[in-house]
Motif scaffolding. Sequence first.
Motif, short mmCIF file in Angstrom:
data_model
loop_
_atom_site.label_atom_id
_atom_site.label_comp_id
_atom_site.label_asym_id
_atom_site.label_seq_id
_atom_site.Cartn_x
_atom_site.Cartn_y
_atom_site.Cartn_z
N UNK A 40 54.64 43.55 42.66
CA UNK A 40 54.16 44.64 42.50
C UNK A 40 52.42 45.26 42.78
N UNK A 48 57.26 47.34 38.30
CA UNK A 48 57.56 45.51 37.87
C UNK A 48 58.34 45.06 37.21
N UNK A 59 56.93 39.81 41.15
CA UNK A 59 55.46 39.64 41.09
C UNK A 59 54.97 40.17 41.08
N UNK A 60 53.37 40.16 40.40
CA UNK A 60 52.49 41.37 40.16
C UNK A 60 50.74 40.80 40.33
N UNK A 61 50.46 41.74 41.64
CA UNK A 61 49.06 41.73 41.88
C UNK A 61 48.44 41.94 40.35
N UNK A 62 47.61 41.76 39.95
CA UNK A 62 46.94 42.78 39.12
C UNK A 62 46.10 44.04 39.36
N UNK A 63 45.39 43.95 40.20
CA UNK A 63 44.72 45.21 40.59
C UNK A 63 45.16 45.63 42.06
N UNK A 64 45.59 46.40 42.65
CA UNK A 64 46.03 46.61 43.74
C UNK A 64 45.41 46.50 44.91
N UNK A 70 50.19 42.36 49.51
CA UNK A 70 50.91 42.15 49.54
C UNK A 70 52.55 41.33 49.36
N UNK A 73 51.26 37.75 49.91
CA UNK A 73 51.61 37.07 48.35
C UNK A 73 53.55 36.49 48.62
N UNK B 99 43.80 37.78 43.12
CA UNK B 99 44.54 38.25 42.87
C UNK B 99 46.24 37.48 43.09
N UNK B 100 45.78 37.29 44.26
CA UNK B 100 47.51 36.40 45.20
C UNK B 100 47.58 35.35 43.96
N UNK B 103 49.06 35.78 40.73
CA UNK B 103 49.92 36.30 40.68
C UNK B 103 51.35 35.30 41.45
N UNK B 120 44.65 48.02 36.29
CA UNK B 120 43.77 48.60 36.54
C UNK B 120 44.09 50.18 37.68
#
Lengths: 231, 122
Positions: A40, A48, A59-64, A70, A73, B99-100, B103, B120
């Motif tokens: 995500x 998610x 899994x989640x990226x906290x910001x795009x 992605x 990751x 970020x990775x 995650x 965000x």
Amino acid sequence: MANSFTDDTTIVIAAFTEGAKIHSVVSAVREIFPRVVVVDDGSLDDTFDQAQSAGATALRHSINRGQGAALQTGITWALDQNKAKYVVTFDADGQHLPSDALAMVQRLHENEDIDALLGSRFLGSTEKMPTSRRILLRLATIFSRMTTGLDLTDAHNGLRVFRAGTAARMRITMDRMAHASEILDELNRIGARVKEHPVRIIYTDYSLAKGQRTSAAGRVLYEYILGKMSK
Amino acid sequence: MNAFQLVGTAGTLLFALLSLVRALRNARGRGAYLTWSLVWLLGCVAIYRPEITREVAVFLGIQRGADLVAYATTLTILTFLFYFQYRAQKHEQQVTLMVRRIALLEGRLGKLSTRDGERSKQ
């Protein structure tokens, strides 16, 4: 259908605000492949949750950060956590068919002389593909041929299958849409044996609305050049 | 010497000296400070003796001193733009790595956070 190679395969899906679609996509994929990881990418909806409820590892990226980021990751997870033998990149918008992914993994499994299989809509078929998109993809193919020497018919198809060793040697550093060209560069750089496989791409109003606009091609090219310079 | 030359010469000389002092005091970034010191010094010379720009321009095959200054300024701006774009790209890559890492760590820890207020907008 359970095959030994499907258990050894991890499907990597990068998703940004695909809450409306991701559950059905993951469910369809999991009918064939039990191991699915959805990344995500800082979604603004319940992507998610939907991915998780469909049975994927989410899994989640906290910001795009972008589809390229992605995917990397997800690939890292597939190799480190799942110990996958085969890694598949698969779009979240329902354009790809799980049966095509199965055929590609099977072909890779049965042919030791191939390191990576790239889906090609021009060897396969498309449904409701806009003419502008067709032209742009042809141009992208010519560009890729000039920069990598890879003789491809479809340079920007999101359905790809890699052997674990090949995926491990690749590094996707271009976070956004230029990653598609970078993947080809990486395959070329590491000397991977690359083949194409016919796939079917289904364009829907949803996928066209979600996908990259044709007019964004200039920006993608700029990002690619900038990314190459900063490598 | 007119008022502009007076103020311009004094100002650029001051900045050249300040940059030089910073270069001498700080080992880190010394090259950049020395470069800036040189740039301010060149500016100082060009303001104090404007005819020099014409002499240099003629030497380089550019007829007018003003054209030389315009070309030099444009090239400098473009160089800086490219440099900052490159640095920004590097920073973006570093952000992605962070970020990775988060995650992947959260995935391993099995955190099931959903809308946690930290999300965000793009």
